[in-house]
Scaffold this motif. Structure first.
Motif, PDB file in Angstrom:
ATOM      1  N   VAL A  75      36.485 -46.414 -66.383  1.00 51.43           N
ATOM      2  CA  VAL A  75      37.064 -45.256 -65.750  1.00 51.43           C
ATOM      3  C   VAL A  75      36.109 -44.627 -64.955  1.00 51.43           C
ATOM      4  CG1 VAL A  75      36.285 -43.572 -67.255  1.00 51.43           C
ATOM      5  CG2 VAL A  75      38.533 -43.069 -66.163  1.00 51.43           C
ATOM      6  N   ALA A  76      34.788 -44.821 -64.876  1.00 49.60           N
ATOM      7  CA  ALA A  76      33.677 -44.106 -64.246  1.00 49.60           C
ATOM      8  C   ALA A  76      32.569 -45.034 -64.447  1.00 49.60           C
ATOM      9  CB  ALA A  76      33.513 -42.841 -64.365  1.00 49.60           C
ATOM     10  N   HIS A  77      31.424 -45.268 -63.431  1.00 52.21           N
ATOM     11  CA  HIS A  77      30.415 -46.027 -63.459  1.00 52.21           C
ATOM     12  C   HIS A  77      29.184 -45.348 -62.648  1.00 52.21           C
ATOM     13  CE1 HIS A  77      26.967 -48.822 -63.898  1.00 52.21           C
ATOM     14  NE2 HIS A  77      27.621 -49.126 -65.284  1.00 52.21           N
ATOM     15  N   ALA A  78      29.005 -46.016 -61.638  1.00 53.54           N
ATOM     16  CA  ALA A  78      27.955 -45.531 -60.744  1.00 53.54           C
ATOM     17  C   ALA A  78      28.488 -44.271 -60.054  1.00 53.54           C
ATOM     18  CB  ALA A  78      27.598 -46.827 -59.449  1.00 53.54           C
ATOM     19  N   GLY A  79      27.749 -43.423 -60.054  1.00 56.61           N
ATOM     20  CA  GLY A  79      27.708 -42.059 -59.374  1.00 56.61           C
ATOM     21  C   GLY A  79      29.032 -41.292 -60.165  1.00 56.61           C
ATOM     22  N   LYS A  97      34.774 -37.562 -55.426  1.00 50.33           N
ATOM     23  CA  LYS A  97      34.116 -38.265 -56.688  1.00 50.33           C
ATOM     24  C   LYS A  97      35.492 -38.742 -57.517  1.00 50.33           C
ATOM     25  CE  LYS A  97      30.241 -37.763 -58.280  1.00 50.33           C
ATOM     26  NZ  LYS A  97      29.386 -38.641 -57.544  1.00 50.33           N
ATOM     27  N   CYS A  98      36.670 -38.815 -57.107  1.00 54.42           N
ATOM     28  CA  CYS A  98      37.694 -39.229 -57.699  1.00 54.42           C
ATOM     29  C   CYS A  98      38.736 -39.877 -56.635  1.00 54.42           C
ATOM     30  CB  CYS A  98      38.534 -38.150 -58.788  1.00 54.42           C
ATOM     31  SG  CYS A  98      39.216 -36.922 -57.869  1.00 54.42           S
ATOM     32  N   TYR A 122      35.330 -47.119 -70.330  1.00 50.70           N
ATOM     33  CA  TYR A 122      33.695 -47.248 -70.425  1.00 50.70           C
ATOM     34  C   TYR A 122      33.578 -45.887 -69.539  1.00 50.70           C
ATOM     35  CZ  TYR A 122      29.137 -48.154 -68.550  1.00 50.70           C
ATOM     36  OH  TYR A 122      27.560 -48.048 -68.210  1.00 50.70           O
ATOM     37  N   MET A 123      32.402 -45.167 -70.138  1.00 50.07           N
ATOM     38  CA  MET A 123      32.134 -43.927 -69.527  1.00 50.07           C
ATOM     39  C   MET A 123      30.492 -43.570 -69.530  1.00 50.07           C
ATOM     40  SD  MET A 123      33.379 -40.111 -70.187  1.00 50.07           S
ATOM     41  CE  MET A 123      34.868 -40.580 -69.603  1.00 50.07           C
TER      42      MET A 123
END
Length: 410
Positions: A75-79, A97-98, A122-123
């Motif tokens: 759902v988010a990774h780098a940055g 950032k979204c 994954y977060m």
């Protein structure tokens, strides 16, 4: 229904990093960027572009072809760039950032629900190694762990409100990287959904300790499988994550292996004593143009075909009569590994190396079982008690499966 017991007995998953990175001038990093295509190395221009381009139906089809029993997806990774239009993120002022309007998670969830494959998100809860300090200040995270954890709780609440809980076709749980968030965040996940699964990765290869906030033991293996014979790789009872062509799709990557190599490692992993930690999660993902690293998509289908057409994979537990120890490799002198039905009534011998004389010599079962019959498919084999255990007379080598000859002991 996805719950802790379901995941504990799952044998195969698909683990995917699909990300839009933020380049940080003050930290000099640009980690985790999915490339546009096999030949075009550019990453997405924004979180919106990455989310817009994602095809949930195609990805779900790939997971189904693999025979995955669950998916772990970023759902988010780098940055910490979110792949959906998060009101929680927008409230911080970090609107970049979204995603603006596209929702990769909804598309993926809808696709997976058609196959009844649970989705775990994954977060990276402690990520600041590639977030500019100015953004960290806007987020309220700069040197402020309490504010960061409070943000995560708001985000998790938004995720459940947006997608629902696992038993109703929503999010089955979270795979937290970087040793996980604080305990109150993990407790909050379980308050939102009592059946939620929580994975905590400590970044340790062959991890033997259960993190106190995690439901499962996780080992994040940094390394691909394609450059070696998988028989030479050790197996373990923690959730094993191995790459096929990389954690995320990068331009020019290749996957020079074959489905046989992946299948044999999968079988050995699920047979390890104590493997009730979700088996193996093969790591790969699509480019932004929704193609895959050369060879990977065919590998997923080929591996899935092997998993579905061999007995003793799904619905089994690690062998208790013939035990595979953690960290084992498979030498040419080893016949293979075993799995069995949960009630122990049938033991599956996965003969990965055919004995030279066609006679399988088994030691006495470790759990004291006795066997009356041996079968290969619908052919009854000669099973004889021996001083040290049993002997099984196998069919001629050319009549056996060169990848995995599965003999059933009853």
């Amino acid at each position: 229904m996805p719950n802790k017991a379901y995941f504990a007995h799952a044998r195969v998953g698909l683990f995917t990093h699909y990300t839009y990175p933020t380049y940080s001038e003050d930290k000099g990093t640009n980690y985790g960027g999915t490339s546009f295509s096999q030949t075009d190395p550019r990453t997405a221009a924004s979180a919106e572009e990455a989310a817009f381009l994602f095809d949930g139906d195609k990805f779900a089809e790939a997971a189904h072809d693999l025979g995955a029993e669950y998916v772990v997806f970023t759902v988010a990774h780098a940055g910490f760039n979110l792949l959906f239009p998060s009101e929680t993120m927008k409230a911080t002022g970090c609107t970049h950032k979204c995603a603006e309007s596209s929702d990769a998670i909804r598309k993926l969830l809808d696709g997976l629900n058609r196959y009844s494959i649970p989705l775990v998100l994954y977060m990276p809860p402690n990520d600041d190694h590639d977030i500019p300090d100015d953004d960290l200040r806007r987020l309220g995270w700069y040197q402020n762990k309490d504010a960061r954890m409070a943000f995560h709780k708001r985000l998790i609440r938004e995720i459940y409100d947006r997608y629902g809980i696992g038993n109703n076709g929503g999010i089955a749980g979270f795979w937290f990287d970087q040793c996980g968030p604080t305990r109150d965040v993990c407790d909050f996940v379980r308050e939102c959904d009592p059946d939620a699964v929580v994975f905590i990765n400590t970044g340790i290869t062959a991890n033997t300790e259960l993190h106190p906030n995690s439901d499962f033991i996780v080992s994040e293996y940094y390394g691909s499988i394609e450059s070696c014979d998988s028989d030479t790789l050790p197996v373990h009872y923690s959730q094993v994550n191995r790459q096929i062509g990389g954690w995320y799709a990068q331009s020019g990557a290749k996957a020079p292996t074959d489905a046989r190599n992946l299948y044999r490692y999968t079988v050995r992993t699920i047979a390890v004593e104590g493997q009730f930690n979700c088996g193996i999660a093969w790591s790969c993902g699509p480019y932004l143009d929704q193609t895959w690293v050369d060879g990977v998509r065919d590998l997923l289908t080929g591996l899935g075909d092997l998993l579905r057409t061999h007995e003793g994979i799904y619905g089994t537990v690690p062998g208790r009569s013939y035990v595979e120890a953690p960290n084992a490799i498979l030498s040419p002198d080893d016949w293979g590994v075993s799995t069995e039905t949960p009630d122990g009534s049938t033991v599956y011998l996965h003969i990965l190396n055919y004995p030279a004389d066609g006679i399988l010599r088994l030691p006495a079962p470790a759990d004291g079982k006795t066997f009356a019959e041996a079968w290969y498919g619908d052919v009854r084999l000669t099973l004889e008690p021996a001083e040290a255990g049993y002997t099984v007379i196998l069919p001629e080598k050319e009549d056996c499966d060169e990848i995995d000859t599965v003999v059933k002991l009853k």
